[in-house]
Design an enzyme around this catalytic site. Structure first.
Site, PDB file in Angstrom:
ATOM      1  N   ASN A   1     -10.635  -2.903  -6.062  1.00  0.00           N
ATOM      2  CA  ASN A   1      -9.884  -1.870  -6.783  1.00  0.00           C
ATOM      3  C   ASN A   1     -10.526  -1.450  -8.093  1.00  0.00           C
ATOM      4  O   ASN A   1     -10.144  -0.437  -8.685  1.00  0.00           O
ATOM      5  CB  ASN A   1      -8.449  -2.333  -7.047  1.00  0.00           C
ATOM      6  CG  ASN A   1      -7.574  -2.323  -5.819  1.00  0.00           C
ATOM      7  OD1 ASN A   1      -6.582  -3.060  -5.752  1.00  0.00           O
ATOM      8  ND2 ASN A   1      -7.913  -1.520  -4.820  1.00  0.00           N
TER       9      ASN A   1
ATOM     10  N   ASP B   1       0.833  -1.202   0.000  1.00  0.00           N
ATOM     11  CA  ASP B   1       0.000   0.000   0.000  1.00  0.00           C
ATOM     12  C   ASP B   1       0.871   1.256   0.000  1.00  0.00           C
ATOM     13  O   ASP B   1       1.971   1.252   0.556  1.00  0.00           O
ATOM     14  CB  ASP B   1      -0.901  -0.019   1.244  1.00  0.00           C
ATOM     15  CG  ASP B   1      -2.051   0.955   1.126  1.00  0.00           C
ATOM     16  OD1 ASP B   1      -2.371   1.387   0.000  1.00  0.00           O
ATOM     17  OD2 ASP B   1      -2.641   1.296   2.171  1.00  0.00           O
TER      18      ASP B   1
END
Length: 241
Positions: free
Chosen positions: A67, A19
């Site tokens: 996503n 991330d």
């Protein structure tokens, strides 16, 4: 702790939620995709660091089922990046004896990417060094749902008795059925959540949430996290004698 002891106590399987690529790029006044490209370069370094650190299995979270909610431009850019990464890294991965597998809902990806994934798995299938698993279009709940559906189909077809279904049965239907469960899950960028990643498999994993953004996650940072892991006492619900 000596280096030899550190290696002996190293996690066999490390899973990473990579991330912070977008924030890393934004902090530099660059588009988010610039950060994703920087993050892809970092993957190679971490894969290459695994043997010296005693890590046999590495699983990385490349793209989640959630996503798809990102902008069309970013999603298209990521899909292009995945295709380019596979084409560019295939030779180096094989040369470094890295076995590559993909997990996730593969039919949900475009056919060109699926074909490249199939080819990379095939070309590295005999490698017996580091095992690299890349999660693409992956979600833990989606994986469990797909596994349960396949299990239910076997029960309905008479190939499996309902009485034989227990916590040892379901893992055989998961995407990760050929992999050991992760010993350590790392999340970069300062976020302290697991984001639907390896939900079943991580029941007894150790977690490490660090502030470092993924493009800054160097092999040195990786080694420090592994040293921290080596000092932990894993009891799996028991009590130390």
């Amino acid at each position: 702790m000596t280096n030899a002891e550190h290696i002996r106590r190293a996690p066999r399987h490390v899973a990473i939620i990579m991330d912070g690529n977008g924030r890393w790029a934004t902090m530099r006044g660059r588009p988010r995709l610039f950060g994703h490209h920087a993050g892809a370069k970092r993957v190679r370094e971490i894969v290459e660091a695994c043997p010296d650190q005693g890590v046999k299995y590495l699983t990385i979270f490349g793209f989640s089922t959630e996503n798809w909610k990102r902008t069309q431009i970013e999603v298209a850019g990521l899909m292009s990046l995945f295709r380019r990464y596979i084409q560019k890294e295939a030779r180096a991965l094989k040369a470094n004896n890295v076995r590559v597998r993909f997990i996730g809902d593969r039919p949900g990806l475009d056919i060109k990417l699926q074909n490249l994934m199939d080819e990379l798995e095939e070309v590295t299938k005999d490698c017996d060094g580091t095992n690299l698993t890349i999660a693409l279009n992956y979600g833990g709940r989606d994986e469990v749902a797909r596994a349960t559906r396949r299990l239910a189909e076997d029960v309905a077809a008479g190939r499996l008795s309902p009485d034989d279904v227990d916590e040892e049965t379901l893992p055989h239907y998961l995407d990760t059925h050929v992999l050991p469960d992760p010993d350590l899950v790392i999340r970069t960028s300062g976020e302290a959540r697991i984001s639907n990643f390896l939900l079943w498999q991580s029941a007894y994993a150790e977690y490490e949430f660090i502030d470092t953004l993924w493009p800054d996650f160097t092999p040195a940072v990786f080694a420090e996290v592994l040293r921290s892991y080596a000092s932990r006492d894993r009891r799996y619900g028991g009590v130390k004698a």
